[in-house]
Every structure is written in C-alpha cells, then in structure tokens.
Design a protein around this motif. Structure first.
Motif, PDB file in Angstrom:
ATOM      1  N   ILE A 115      -4.975  -4.927  -1.670  1.00 42.23           N
ATOM      2  CA  ILE A 115      -4.660  -3.569  -2.120  1.00 42.23           C
ATOM      3  C   ILE A 115      -5.935  -2.826  -2.489  1.00 42.23           C
ATOM      4  CG2 ILE A 115      -3.571  -2.250  -3.990  1.00 42.23           C
ATOM      5  CD1 ILE A 115      -1.268  -4.361  -3.834  1.00 42.23           C
ATOM      6  N   GLU A 116      -6.850  -3.513  -3.153  1.00 40.67           N
ATOM      7  CA  GLU A 116      -8.133  -2.877  -3.496  1.00 40.67           C
ATOM      8  C   GLU A 116      -8.905  -2.513  -2.229  1.00 40.67           C
ATOM      9  OE1 GLU A 116     -12.247  -3.782  -5.957  1.00 40.67           O
ATOM     10  OE2 GLU A 116     -10.846  -5.406  -5.589  1.00 40.67           O
ATOM     11  N   ARG A 117      -8.984  -3.438  -1.292  1.00 34.69           N
ATOM     12  CA  ARG A 117      -9.757  -3.226  -0.080  1.00 34.69           C
ATOM     13  C   ARG A 117      -9.188  -2.099   0.777  1.00 34.69           C
ATOM     14  NH1 ARG A 117     -11.619  -1.707   3.780  1.00 34.69           N
ATOM     15  NH2 ARG A 117     -12.685  -2.764   5.463  1.00 34.69           N
ATOM     16  N   PHE A 118      -7.852  -1.981   0.805  1.00 35.27           N
ATOM     17  CA  PHE A 118      -7.205  -1.011   1.677  1.00 35.27           C
ATOM     18  C   PHE A 118      -6.524   0.119   0.912  1.00 35.27           C
ATOM     19  CE2 PHE A 118      -7.387  -4.998   4.073  1.00 35.27           C
ATOM     20  CZ  PHE A 118      -8.202  -4.565   5.107  1.00 35.27           C
ATOM     21  N   ALA A 119      -6.993   0.380  -0.297  1.00 31.90           N
ATOM     22  CA  ALA A 119      -6.389   1.427  -1.138  1.00 31.90           C
ATOM     23  C   ALA A 119      -6.398   2.787  -0.452  1.00 31.90           C
ATOM     24  CB  ALA A 119      -7.104   1.501  -2.478  1.00 31.90           C
ATOM     25  N   GLY A 120      -7.376   3.062   0.358  1.00 30.43           N
ATOM     26  CA  GLY A 120      -7.465   4.354   1.037  1.00 30.43           C
ATOM     27  C   GLY A 120      -6.717   4.403   2.363  1.00 30.43           C
ATOM     28  N   GLU A 121      -6.052   3.315   2.724  1.00 23.41           N
ATOM     29  CA  GLU A 121      -5.342   3.230   3.997  1.00 23.41           C
ATOM     30  C   GLU A 121      -3.839   3.194   3.762  1.00 23.41           C
ATOM     31  OE1 GLU A 121      -7.056   3.325   6.735  1.00 23.41           O
ATOM     32  OE2 GLU A 121      -9.037   2.907   5.939  1.00 23.41           O
ATOM     33  N   THR A 122      -3.083   3.522   4.759  1.00 25.81           N
ATOM     34  CA  THR A 122      -1.633   3.348   4.708  1.00 25.81           C
ATOM     35  C   THR A 122      -1.307   2.101   5.511  1.00 25.81           C
ATOM     36  OG1 THR A 122      -1.278   5.727   4.545  1.00 25.81           O
ATOM     37  CG2 THR A 122       0.585   4.398   5.266  1.00 25.81           C
ATOM     38  N   ALA A 167       8.444  -1.075   3.720  1.00 26.50           N
ATOM     39  CA  ALA A 167       7.795  -0.180   2.768  1.00 26.50           C
ATOM     40  C   ALA A 167       6.513   0.383   3.362  1.00 26.50           C
ATOM     41  CB  ALA A 167       7.469  -0.913   1.470  1.00 26.50           C
ATOM     42  N   VAL A 168       6.289   1.636   3.075  1.00 21.50           N
ATOM     43  CA  VAL A 168       5.044   2.298   3.455  1.00 21.50           C
ATOM     44  C   VAL A 168       4.189   2.353   2.199  1.00 21.50           C
ATOM     45  CG1 VAL A 168       3.996   4.400   4.350  1.00 21.50           C
ATOM     46  CG2 VAL A 168       6.224   3.642   5.222  1.00 21.50           C
ATOM     47  N   CYS A 169       3.045   1.699   2.247  1.00 24.31           N
ATOM     48  CA  CYS A 169       2.149   1.602   1.094  1.00 24.31           C
ATOM     49  C   CYS A 169       1.056   2.653   1.212  1.00 24.31           C
ATOM     50  CB  CYS A 169       1.525   0.211   1.034  1.00 24.31           C
ATOM     51  SG  CYS A 169       2.748  -1.130   1.020  1.00 24.31           S
ATOM     52  N   ASP A 170       1.086   3.623   0.323  1.00 23.70           N
ATOM     53  CA  ASP A 170       0.083   4.692   0.256  1.00 23.70           C
ATOM     54  C   ASP A 170      -0.424   4.734  -1.176  1.00 23.70           C
ATOM     55  OD1 ASP A 170      -1.485   6.943   0.416  1.00 23.70           O
ATOM     56  OD2 ASP A 170       0.161   8.333   0.808  1.00 23.70           O
TER      57      ASP A 170
END
Length: 179
Positions: A77-84, A123-126
């Motif tokens: 989540i930290e690594r891809f926080a800026g990604e969906t 789920a879509v994680c944004d």
C-alpha cells in the motif's frame, strides 16, 4: 469506504495500517488477493526485493498477490499509494479466473464491473485519495462495518455509515432543483 473524521490527524503509517486491516477484515475467511495490472513491472520489482508470493497472469501482463501478510500489505500500500489497483475475495479466486485476469490486463480495475457478482467483493483501491470502492452484492453496509470496526479499533479513526454524505447529496439535489 472513506477515511474520514480522524480523532487525530492520521500519519501515513496509520493510513497504511488502516487499509491493510480493512482489506483483510472484509475478506473474512474467503480467499483474497490484490490485482496489479498497468503497474505490474514495478510490482514484480518490489516482490523480488521482499518475500511476497505472486503469480503472473495473462502472459505476464498482470500480477496477483494472494493474501499478503499485514506487514507485506502495508508495504505494498505504501509503495503503490499513488496508483489505483484492485482487490478481490471469493472462492472463485482459489480456482483461478482466467477471463477476469485477461480483462484486468487489458482494462485494469474497470474489468471488475463485469465480474464482481462472482466474488464476495471486488474493490478499487485509490488510497492516494482515501478511497476503497467496494463492488459487491454480497456484503451489506452493516456487514462491512461489522467486519472492519474490530480490525481497526486500535487506530485513531471513526468507521461509521456515511449519513452526512447522504444528507449532503440530498440537500445538494434540493439546491440543484431550486436553481
């Protein structure tokens, strides 16, 4: 779900911990996984640096990470926080879902719209914008709250039904009609 009304201003670490706990709690006892499509190369790179089990799907155009540990999930989540990216849970995951995985490689998380009924949830994680959008016909709002509240009880967040948002939408429509 939306991270809203924190009792204290949450740190990034708290946000990661919240989302990691929420995703795992929502899945309950069902198999679950994260889906990375457009950013799969970066995902492979992090998976190689830290011990995370992953599966390449659709000829290597997407990655499925089955049920990472809370620590691994927080790191992802930290690594891809800026990604969906996506998450899904349900028995179909254990058997494999080649049609969905092919569509995920082609369309990203938009592929969930045609498939979410086959799962407990997709789920879509944004997380950059503070959202986890659940696509489900199997989890009611009350069940989502019942699963998530205990999992995040130690964090300085409030998990509640979005009454205020519904009121605002209703008021906004009234204002819109008046204009």
């Amino acid at each position: 779900m939306e991270v809203e009304k924190p009792r204290n201003r949450p740190t990034e670490a708290m946000r990661r911990t919240f989302w990691a706990a929420a995703i795992a709690a929502l899945a309950g006892t069902e198999p679950w996984a994260l889906d990375f499509s457009p950013i799969w190369r970066a995902c492979v790179n992090i998976a190689i640096r830290v011990p995370i089990t992953f599966e390449e799907k659709s000829s290597g155009h997407s990655i499925v990470i089955p049920a990472p540990s809370p620590e691994q999930l927080a790191e992802l989540i930290e690594r891809f926080a800026g990604e969906t990216f996506g998450a899904r849970a349900g028995s179909l995951l254990a058997a494999g879902d080649a049609p969905l995985e092919g569509e995920l490689a082609r369309l990203g998380v938009d592929a969930y719209h045609a498939a979410f009924r086959n799962y407990l949830f997709c789920a879509v994680c944004d997380f950059e914008n503070g959202f986890l959008t659940l696509l489900t016909e199997k989890l009611w709002t009350s069940e989502v709250l019942r699963r998530v509240k205990p999992a995040v009880a130690g964090l300085p967040v409030e998990v509640a039904r979005p009454h205020d948002q519904l009121s605002y939408v209703s008021e906004h429509r009234d204002i819109w009609r008046r204009k």
